[in-house]
Write a protein that holds these residues in place. Structure first.
Motif, PDB file in Angstrom:
ATOM      1  N   GLY A   1      19.319  -7.983 -14.673  1.00 47.92           N
ATOM      2  CA  GLY A   1      18.503  -9.046 -14.137  1.00 47.92           C
ATOM      3  C   GLY A   1      17.205  -9.143 -14.922  1.00 47.92           C
ATOM      4  N   ARG A   2      16.390 -10.113 -14.559  1.00 47.95           N
ATOM      5  CA  ARG A   2      15.134 -10.335 -15.282  1.00 47.95           C
ATOM      6  C   ARG A   2      14.043  -9.380 -14.842  1.00 47.95           C
ATOM      7  NH1 ARG A   2      13.915 -16.679 -15.653  1.00 47.95           N
ATOM      8  NH2 ARG A   2      12.380 -15.853 -17.110  1.00 47.95           N
ATOM      9  N   GLY A   3      14.234  -8.734 -13.714  1.00 47.38           N
ATOM     10  CA  GLY A   3      13.263  -7.769 -13.237  1.00 47.38           C
ATOM     11  C   GLY A   3      12.332  -8.336 -12.183  1.00 47.38           C
ATOM     12  N   THR A   4      11.900  -7.483 -11.287  1.00 41.43           N
ATOM     13  CA  THR A   4      10.945  -7.869 -10.250  1.00 41.43           C
ATOM     14  C   THR A   4       9.878  -6.785 -10.163  1.00 41.43           C
ATOM     15  OG1 THR A   4      10.698  -8.579  -7.938  1.00 41.43           O
ATOM     16  CG2 THR A   4      12.313  -6.835  -8.364  1.00 41.43           C
ATOM     17  N   GLN A   5       8.627  -7.215 -10.103  1.00 41.41           N
ATOM     18  CA  GLN A   5       7.508  -6.267 -10.126  1.00 41.41           C
ATOM     19  C   GLN A   5       7.291  -5.657  -8.744  1.00 41.41           C
ATOM     20  OE1 GLN A   5       5.326  -5.322 -12.797  1.00 41.41           O
ATOM     21  NE2 GLN A   5       4.653  -3.803 -11.288  1.00 41.41           N
ATOM     22  N   VAL A   6       7.156  -4.338  -8.733  1.00 39.37           N
ATOM     23  CA  VAL A   6       6.761  -3.615  -7.525  1.00 39.37           C
ATOM     24  C   VAL A   6       5.463  -2.883  -7.847  1.00 39.37           C
ATOM     25  CG1 VAL A   6       7.297  -1.723  -5.949  1.00 39.37           C
ATOM     26  CG2 VAL A   6       9.092  -3.346  -6.628  1.00 39.37           C
ATOM     27  N   THR A   7       4.439  -3.152  -7.067  1.00 38.42           N
ATOM     28  CA  THR A   7       3.141  -2.512  -7.274  1.00 38.42           C
ATOM     29  C   THR A   7       2.737  -1.805  -5.990  1.00 38.42           C
ATOM     30  OG1 THR A   7       2.466  -4.211  -8.858  1.00 38.42           O
ATOM     31  CG2 THR A   7       0.732  -2.848  -7.899  1.00 38.42           C
ATOM     32  N   VAL A   8       2.465  -0.515  -6.094  1.00 37.75           N
ATOM     33  CA  VAL A   8       2.057   0.281  -4.944  1.00 37.75           C
ATOM     34  C   VAL A   8       0.604   0.686  -5.157  1.00 37.75           C
ATOM     35  CG1 VAL A   8       2.524   2.274  -3.506  1.00 37.75           C
ATOM     36  CG2 VAL A   8       4.410   1.132  -4.723  1.00 37.75           C
ATOM     37  N   SER A   9      -0.248   0.224  -4.275  1.00 40.54           N
ATOM     38  CA  SER A   9      -1.685   0.487  -4.409  1.00 40.54           C
ATOM     39  C   SER A   9      -2.096   1.691  -3.569  1.00 40.54           C
ATOM     40  CB  SER A   9      -2.482  -0.739  -3.979  1.00 40.54           C
ATOM     41  OG  SER A   9      -2.234  -1.035  -2.619  1.00 40.54           O
ATOM     42  N   THR A  10      -3.173   2.324  -3.986  1.00 41.86           N
ATOM     43  CA  THR A  10      -3.678   3.489  -3.241  1.00 41.86           C
ATOM     44  C   THR A  10      -4.593   3.057  -2.107  1.00 41.86           C
ATOM     45  OG1 THR A  10      -5.491   3.671  -4.826  1.00 41.86           O
ATOM     46  CG2 THR A  10      -3.546   4.993  -5.244  1.00 41.86           C
TER      47      THR A  10
ATOM     48  N   VAL B   1      13.314   9.728  -5.979  1.00 41.95           N
ATOM     49  CA  VAL B   1      13.383   8.764  -4.874  1.00 41.95           C
ATOM     50  C   VAL B   1      14.289   9.234  -3.738  1.00 41.95           C
ATOM     51  CG1 VAL B   1      12.967   6.894  -6.522  1.00 41.95           C
ATOM     52  CG2 VAL B   1      15.307   7.353  -5.733  1.00 41.95           C
ATOM     53  N   LYS B   2      14.959  10.357  -3.912  1.00 42.66           N
ATOM     54  CA  LYS B   2      15.856  10.849  -2.862  1.00 42.66           C
ATOM     55  C   LYS B   2      15.101  11.055  -1.566  1.00 42.66           C
ATOM     56  CE  LYS B   2      19.289  13.198  -5.755  1.00 42.66           C
ATOM     57  NZ  LYS B   2      19.826  14.511  -6.205  1.00 42.66           N
ATOM     58  N   GLY B   3      15.710  10.589  -0.483  1.00 41.09           N
ATOM     59  CA  GLY B   3      15.090  10.712   0.819  1.00 41.09           C
ATOM     60  C   GLY B   3      14.126   9.599   1.152  1.00 41.09           C
ATOM     61  N   ARG B   4      13.771   8.790   0.159  1.00 44.54           N
ATOM     62  CA  ARG B   4      12.843   7.674   0.401  1.00 44.54           C
ATOM     63  C   ARG B   4      13.503   6.309   0.173  1.00 44.54           C
ATOM     64  NH1 ARG B   4       8.580   6.981  -2.830  1.00 44.54           N
ATOM     65  NH2 ARG B   4       9.545   7.926  -4.668  1.00 44.54           N
ATOM     66  N   PHE B   5      14.401   6.247  -0.779  1.00 41.01           N
ATOM     67  CA  PHE B   5      15.067   4.983  -1.118  1.00 41.01           C
ATOM     68  C   PHE B   5      16.525   5.045  -0.668  1.00 41.01           C
ATOM     69  CE2 PHE B   5      12.341   3.721  -5.080  1.00 41.01           C
ATOM     70  CZ  PHE B   5      11.183   3.896  -4.327  1.00 41.01           C
ATOM     71  N   THR B   6      17.054   3.901  -0.269  1.00 36.83           N
ATOM     72  CA  THR B   6      18.457   3.798   0.120  1.00 36.83           C
ATOM     73  C   THR B   6      19.067   2.568  -0.527  1.00 36.83           C
ATOM     74  OG1 THR B   6      17.986   4.838   2.256  1.00 36.83           O
ATOM     75  CG2 THR B   6      20.080   3.652   2.023  1.00 36.83           C
TER      76      THR B   6
ATOM     77  N   GLN C   1       0.833  -1.199   0.000  1.00 37.90           N
ATOM     78  CA  GLN C   1       0.000   0.000   0.000  1.00 37.90           C
ATOM     79  C   GLN C   1       0.868   1.250   0.000  1.00 37.90           C
ATOM     80  OE1 GLN C   1      -2.776  -0.334   3.291  1.00 37.90           O
ATOM     81  NE2 GLN C   1      -4.347  -1.111   1.915  1.00 37.90           N
ATOM     82  N   ALA C   2       0.320   2.324  -0.518  1.00 40.36           N
ATOM     83  CA  ALA C   2       1.020   3.599  -0.502  1.00 40.36           C
ATOM     84  C   ALA C   2       1.441   3.952   0.925  1.00 40.36           C
ATOM     85  CB  ALA C   2       0.130   4.694  -1.079  1.00 40.36           C
TER      86      ALA C   2
ATOM     87  N   LYS D   1       5.049   5.291  -3.210  1.00 46.05           N
ATOM     88  CA  LYS D   1       3.948   6.010  -3.856  1.00 46.05           C
ATOM     89  C   LYS D   1       3.447   5.179  -5.045  1.00 46.05           C
ATOM     90  CE  LYS D   1       6.242  10.425  -2.878  1.00 46.05           C
ATOM     91  NZ  LYS D   1       6.775  11.675  -3.484  1.00 46.05           N
ATOM     92  N   PRO D   2       2.217   5.393  -5.453  1.00 45.07           N
ATOM     93  CA  PRO D   2       1.707   4.659  -6.626  1.00 45.07           C
ATOM     94  C   PRO D   2       2.580   4.846  -7.864  1.00 45.07           C
ATOM     95  CG  PRO D   2      -0.112   5.667  -5.456  1.00 45.07           C
ATOM     96  CD  PRO D   2       1.149   6.175  -4.802  1.00 45.07           C
ATOM     97  N   GLU D   3       3.199   6.006  -7.983  1.00 46.15           N
ATOM     98  CA  GLU D   3       4.060   6.258  -9.151  1.00 46.15           C
ATOM     99  C   GLU D   3       5.375   5.486  -9.097  1.00 46.15           C
ATOM    100  OE1 GLU D   3       2.589   8.544  -7.169  1.00 46.15           O
ATOM    101  OE2 GLU D   3       3.909  10.306  -6.867  1.00 46.15           O
ATOM    102  N   ASP D   4       5.643   4.815  -8.000  1.00 51.84           N
ATOM    103  CA  ASP D   4       6.813   3.939  -7.915  1.00 51.84           C
ATOM    104  C   ASP D   4       6.528   2.570  -8.532  1.00 51.84           C
ATOM    105  OD1 ASP D   4       7.407   5.276  -4.655  1.00 51.84           O
ATOM    106  OD2 ASP D   4       8.498   5.773  -6.499  1.00 51.84           O
ATOM    107  N   THR D   5       5.286   2.330  -8.902  1.00 49.43           N
ATOM    108  CA  THR D   5       4.921   1.058  -9.508  1.00 49.43           C
ATOM    109  C   THR D   5       5.668   0.855 -10.820  1.00 49.43           C
ATOM    110  OG1 THR D   5       2.718   1.021  -8.510  1.00 49.43           O
ATOM    111  CG2 THR D   5       3.024  -0.261 -10.524  1.00 49.43           C
TER     112      THR D   5
END
Length: 117
Positions: A108-117, A63-68, A13-14, A86-90
């Motif tokens: 890499g092959r990739g991994t899905q990240v889904t952020v819901s509202t 993503v600065k300040g949110r991702f490390t 979730q967001a 945030k949803p826009e990080d999806t």
């Protein structure tokens, strides 16, 4: 050749958090860059965060300040701690390894990240 194995994607979730991890194996050179890119539907792949073997890091402004980003140089791994999602990080998140001598990029092959509202 370098092989990359990603893990840690999912649905959140967001406002929540996720941690992505990636392990590199194969022909690992000591001077390299590892990091993460992402691609949302209908958009170009974009840099999220990278970290060099000299511990220099770079982040997308969004993503600065949110991702490390962090690395374990003994295990050839890179992680991305994502907070305040945030949803826009999806997007599909891709791990990358660059051989600094040849400038060859491995993905890499990739991994899905889904952020819901």
């Amino acid at each position: 050749q370098v092989q990359l194995m990603e893990s840690g994607g999912g649905v959140v979730q967001a406002g929540g958090s996720l941690r992505l991890s990636c392990a590199a194996s194969g022909s690992i050179v000591s001077v390299n860059t590892m990091g993460w890119y992402r691609q949302a539907p209908g958009k170009q792949r974009e840099l999220v965060a990278i970290s060099t073997s000299a511990s220099i890091t770079r982040y997308a402004d969004s993503v600065k300040g949110r991702f490390t980003i962090s690395r374990d140089y003994t295990k050839n791994t890179v992680s991305l701690q994502m907070n305040s999602l945030k949803p826009e990080d999806t997007a599909v998140y891709y791990c990358t390894f660059r051989n600094s001598f040849t400038t060859i990029d491995y993905w890499g092959r990739g991994t899905q990240v889904t952020v819901s509202t």
